[in-house]
Scaffold this motif. Structure first.
Motif, PDB file in Angstrom:
ATOM      1  N   ALA A 174       0.819  -1.208   0.000  1.00 21.29           N
ATOM      2  CA  ALA A 174       0.000   0.000   0.000  1.00 21.29           C
ATOM      3  C   ALA A 174       0.858   1.265   0.000  1.00 21.29           C
ATOM      4  CB  ALA A 174      -0.933  -0.001   1.212  1.00 21.29           C
ATOM      5  N   ALA A 175       2.032   1.185   0.626  1.00 21.84           N
ATOM      6  CA  ALA A 175       2.909   2.356   0.701  1.00 21.84           C
ATOM      7  C   ALA A 175       3.888   2.440  -0.462  1.00 21.84           C
ATOM      8  CB  ALA A 175       3.687   2.327   2.021  1.00 21.84           C
ATOM      9  N   HIS A 176       4.021   1.352  -1.236  1.00 24.20           N
ATOM     10  CA  HIS A 176       5.032   1.320  -2.303  1.00 24.20           C
ATOM     11  C   HIS A 176       4.451   0.874  -3.651  1.00 24.20           C
ATOM     12  CE1 HIS A 176       7.579   1.178   1.330  1.00 24.20           C
ATOM     13  NE2 HIS A 176       8.498   1.755   0.579  1.00 24.20           N
ATOM     14  N   ALA A 177       3.174   1.133  -3.867  1.00 25.44           N
ATOM     15  CA  ALA A 177       2.544   0.696  -5.119  1.00 25.44           C
ATOM     16  C   ALA A 177       3.056   1.475  -6.323  1.00 25.44           C
ATOM     17  CB  ALA A 177       1.028   0.822  -5.015  1.00 25.44           C
ATOM     18  N   GLY A 178       3.447   2.722  -6.109  1.00 27.72           N
ATOM     19  CA  GLY A 178       3.973   3.529  -7.208  1.00 27.72           C
ATOM     20  C   GLY A 178       2.897   4.018  -8.151  1.00 27.72           C
ATOM     21  N   GLN A 179       3.315   4.631  -9.241  1.00 23.85           N
ATOM     22  CA  GLN A 179       2.391   5.204 -10.204  1.00 23.85           C
ATOM     23  C   GLN A 179       1.716   4.143 -11.068  1.00 23.85           C
ATOM     24  OE1 GLN A 179       1.489   8.511 -10.387  1.00 23.85           O
ATOM     25  NE2 GLN A 179       2.664   8.616  -8.479  1.00 23.85           N
ATOM     26  N   ASN A 180       2.391   3.048 -11.326  1.00 22.84           N
ATOM     27  CA  ASN A 180       1.829   1.991 -12.170  1.00 22.84           C
ATOM     28  C   ASN A 180       1.948   0.653 -11.453  1.00 22.84           C
ATOM     29  OD1 ASN A 180       0.936   0.279 -14.141  1.00 22.84           O
ATOM     30  ND2 ASN A 180       2.115   1.221 -15.792  1.00 22.84           N
TER      31      ASN A 180
ATOM     32  N   ASP B  56       3.082  -2.579 -13.334  1.00 17.23           N
ATOM     33  CA  ASP B  56       4.520  -2.792 -13.526  1.00 17.23           C
ATOM     34  C   ASP B  56       5.119  -3.470 -12.293  1.00 17.23           C
ATOM     35  OD1 ASP B  56       4.414  -1.669 -16.006  1.00 17.23           O
ATOM     36  OD2 ASP B  56       5.255   0.271 -15.415  1.00 17.23           O
ATOM     37  N   LEU B  57       4.689  -3.018 -11.115  1.00 18.03           N
ATOM     38  CA  LEU B  57       5.162  -3.618  -9.866  1.00 18.03           C
ATOM     39  C   LEU B  57       4.721  -5.073  -9.780  1.00 18.03           C
ATOM     40  CD1 LEU B  57       6.450  -3.443  -7.061  1.00 18.03           C
ATOM     41  CD2 LEU B  57       4.287  -2.506  -6.203  1.00 18.03           C
ATOM     42  N   ALA B  58       3.482  -5.347 -10.175  1.00 26.21           N
ATOM     43  CA  ALA B  58       2.980  -6.721 -10.145  1.00 26.21           C
ATOM     44  C   ALA B  58       3.810  -7.625 -11.049  1.00 26.21           C
ATOM     45  CB  ALA B  58       1.510  -6.751 -10.573  1.00 26.21           C
ATOM     46  N   ALA B  59       4.137  -7.139 -12.230  1.00 26.93           N
ATOM     47  CA  ALA B  59       4.952  -7.931 -13.159  1.00 26.93           C
ATOM     48  C   ALA B  59       6.319  -8.240 -12.549  1.00 26.93           C
ATOM     49  CB  ALA B  59       5.107  -7.184 -14.477  1.00 26.93           C
ATOM     50  N   GLU B  60       6.891  -7.261 -11.849  1.00 22.96           N
ATOM     51  CA  GLU B  60       8.175  -7.497 -11.177  1.00 22.96           C
ATOM     52  C   GLU B  60       8.036  -8.568 -10.101  1.00 22.96           C
ATOM     53  OE1 GLU B  60      11.156  -4.117 -10.554  1.00 22.96           O
ATOM     54  OE2 GLU B  60       9.214  -3.140 -10.294  1.00 22.96           O
ATOM     55  N   LEU B  61       6.973  -8.472  -9.309  1.00 20.76           N
ATOM     56  CA  LEU B  61       6.783  -9.433  -8.226  1.00 20.76           C
ATOM     57  C   LEU B  61       6.562 -10.842  -8.766  1.00 20.76           C
ATOM     58  CD1 LEU B  61       4.537  -7.330  -5.800  1.00 20.76           C
ATOM     59  CD2 LEU B  61       6.963  -7.871  -5.546  1.00 20.76           C
ATOM     60  N   PHE B  62       5.824 -10.965  -9.860  1.00 18.90           N
ATOM     61  CA  PHE B  62       5.651 -12.288 -10.478  1.00 18.90           C
ATOM     62  C   PHE B  62       7.009 -12.851 -10.906  1.00 18.90           C
ATOM     63  CE2 PHE B  62       1.054 -11.217 -11.733  1.00 18.90           C
ATOM     64  CZ  PHE B  62       0.535 -12.035 -10.754  1.00 18.90           C
TER      65      PHE B  62
ATOM     66  N   ILE C 176      15.872  -4.714  -9.630  1.00 22.63           N
ATOM     67  CA  ILE C 176      14.444  -4.460  -9.584  1.00 22.63           C
ATOM     68  C   ILE C 176      14.210  -3.061  -9.036  1.00 22.63           C
ATOM     69  CG2 ILE C 176      13.857  -6.906  -9.296  1.00 22.63           C
ATOM     70  CD1 ILE C 176      13.490  -6.404  -6.315  1.00 22.63           C
ATOM     71  N   SER C 177      12.983  -2.581  -9.117  1.00 19.59           N
ATOM     72  CA  SER C 177      12.674  -1.236  -8.634  1.00 19.59           C
ATOM     73  C   SER C 177      12.781  -1.171  -7.116  1.00 19.59           C
ATOM     74  CB  SER C 177      11.259  -0.845  -9.061  1.00 19.59           C
ATOM     75  OG  SER C 177      10.289  -1.624  -8.368  1.00 19.59           O
ATOM     76  N   ASP C 178      12.929   0.044  -6.606  1.00 19.67           N
ATOM     77  CA  ASP C 178      12.991   0.238  -5.152  1.00 19.67           C
ATOM     78  C   ASP C 178      11.704  -0.238  -4.486  1.00 19.67           C
ATOM     79  OD1 ASP C 178      15.505   1.322  -5.428  1.00 19.67           O
ATOM     80  OD2 ASP C 178      14.835   3.412  -5.313  1.00 19.67           O
ATOM     81  N   ASN C 179      10.563  -0.007  -5.148  1.00 28.16           N
ATOM     82  CA  ASN C 179       9.285  -0.422  -4.566  1.00 28.16           C
ATOM     83  C   ASN C 179       9.204  -1.939  -4.453  1.00 28.16           C
ATOM     84  OD1 ASN C 179       8.205   2.148  -4.218  1.00 28.16           O
ATOM     85  ND2 ASN C 179       7.406   2.236  -6.295  1.00 28.16           N
TER      86      ASN C 179
ATOM     87  N   THR D 158      11.988  -7.330   0.670  1.00 28.80           N
ATOM     88  CA  THR D 158      12.729  -7.313   1.943  1.00 28.80           C
ATOM     89  C   THR D 158      11.773  -7.415   3.131  1.00 28.80           C
ATOM     90  OG1 THR D 158      12.773  -4.876   1.863  1.00 28.80           O
ATOM     91  CG2 THR D 158      14.722  -6.036   1.065  1.00 28.80           C
ATOM     92  N   ALA D 159      10.583  -6.812   2.998  1.00 27.93           N
ATOM     93  CA  ALA D 159       9.587  -6.954   4.064  1.00 27.93           C
ATOM     94  C   ALA D 159       9.172  -8.417   4.209  1.00 27.93           C
ATOM     95  CB  ALA D 159       8.364  -6.087   3.763  1.00 27.93           C
ATOM     96  N   ALA D 160       9.032  -9.111   3.070  1.00 31.81           N
ATOM     97  CA  ALA D 160       8.691 -10.532   3.112  1.00 31.81           C
ATOM     98  C   ALA D 160       9.825 -11.342   3.731  1.00 31.81           C
ATOM     99  CB  ALA D 160       8.388 -11.031   1.697  1.00 31.81           C
ATOM    100  N   ALA D 161      11.065 -10.985   3.413  1.00 29.96           N
ATOM    101  CA  ALA D 161      12.212 -11.703   3.965  1.00 29.96           C
ATOM    102  C   ALA D 161      12.323 -11.492   5.469  1.00 29.96           C
ATOM    103  CB  ALA D 161      13.492 -11.242   3.268  1.00 29.96           C
TER     104      ALA D 161
END
Length: 270
Positions: free
Chosen positions: A17-23, A26-32, A70-73, A79-82
């Protein structure tokens, strides 16, 4: 997931929620993509989930492997998951996958609120219904000889007239990476995640008697102001309430019914 892993997932989604960014897509694709790396690299996966290591050490492993790639977001979420605790080694990757789907849902919310969420859900449901009804489609999606691009195109085509960026990304995902299940079952898991968010946009109102147009408009305005978004009202009448109304938005319930107040009084004098 166990209670421990579920609690950790909730924390990771708070970071989203705090790091979703503008798109967020794009973040979802990185996480996948990160989920795929974790799934295929046992040493990395164990390093991120090893309970004998301190949280800061596990986060350090995530940064050393993924930092600058990967992006900072995305890195903040990983890292939060780790840093979190997981009951099973696989739970961390599962949580990141669920968080990726939540990012897609967030993208739809930003684009068009509940209507965009419904569109994405309908595209996934069309895919599920089409695949469930066709042995040929099931076999094609399970064909290990097919290229990823071919499977992506097939999955999107099975979703009907897919016009949303969110629906396309999720269908391409289920078409290429089932992670131990079938494409249709994974799509259904994605639907459940989105519907849970969708419910936060629906105000389920139970009233003792029908509301007038003026009362409905006033209630709509008040709830929109309270929750800071355009809610969809789902109004039902229940004469057993005696008076007043009950409103549920997501997990939050506002109960102002006469029957509830009478029950409270009865308990007080019991």
């Amino acid at each position: 997931m166990s209670a421990v892993s579920t609690e950790s997932l909730n924390k990771v989604e708070q970071v989203l929620a705090a790091h979703a960014g503008q798109n967020p897509t794009d973040l979802a694709a990185e996480l996948f993509a990160i989920v795929d790396v974790i799934d295929t690299n046992g040493g990395f996966r164990r390093g991120l989930t090893d309970p004998s290591r301190q949280a800061a050490q596990r986060a350090g492993i995530a940064r050393s492997v993924l930092g600058g790639k990967i992006s900072d977001n995305a890195l903040a979420i990983v890292t939060a998951a780790a840093e979190a605790r997981w009951s099973a080694e696989r739970d961390l990757a599962d949580a990141l996958e669920k968080t990726a789907v939540s990012a897609v849902a967030l993208s739809a919310e930003k684009r068009g609120g509940i209507d965009a969420l419904e569109q994405t859900v309908n595209e996934l449901l069309t895919f599920i219904n089409t695949v469930d009804a066709s042995a040929k489609a099931q076999a094609a999606l399970a064909d290990t000889r097919a290229s990823k691009e071919a499977l992506k195109k097939l999955a999107v085509s099975l979703g009907g007239k897919v016009s949303s960026e969110e629906g396309r990304l999720l269908l391409e995902r289920v078409g290429t990476v089932a992670r131990g299940t079938t494409a249709a079952r994974l799509a259904n898991e994605f639907v459940e995640i989105i519907v849970k968010r969708q419910n936060k946009w629906i105000a389920r109102v139970v009233t003792a008697r029908p509301l007038t147009a003026g009362q409905t408009a006033k209630l709509q305005s008040s709830l929109n102001k309270t929750y800071g978004k355009e809610l969809k009202l789902d109004i039902t009448v229940d004469s057993t309430l005696l008076g007043g109304l009950r409103v549920q938005v997501g997990d939050e319930v506002i109960d102002g019914t006469l029957s509830t107040r009478l029950a409270d009084l009865s308990r007080a004098f019991a």
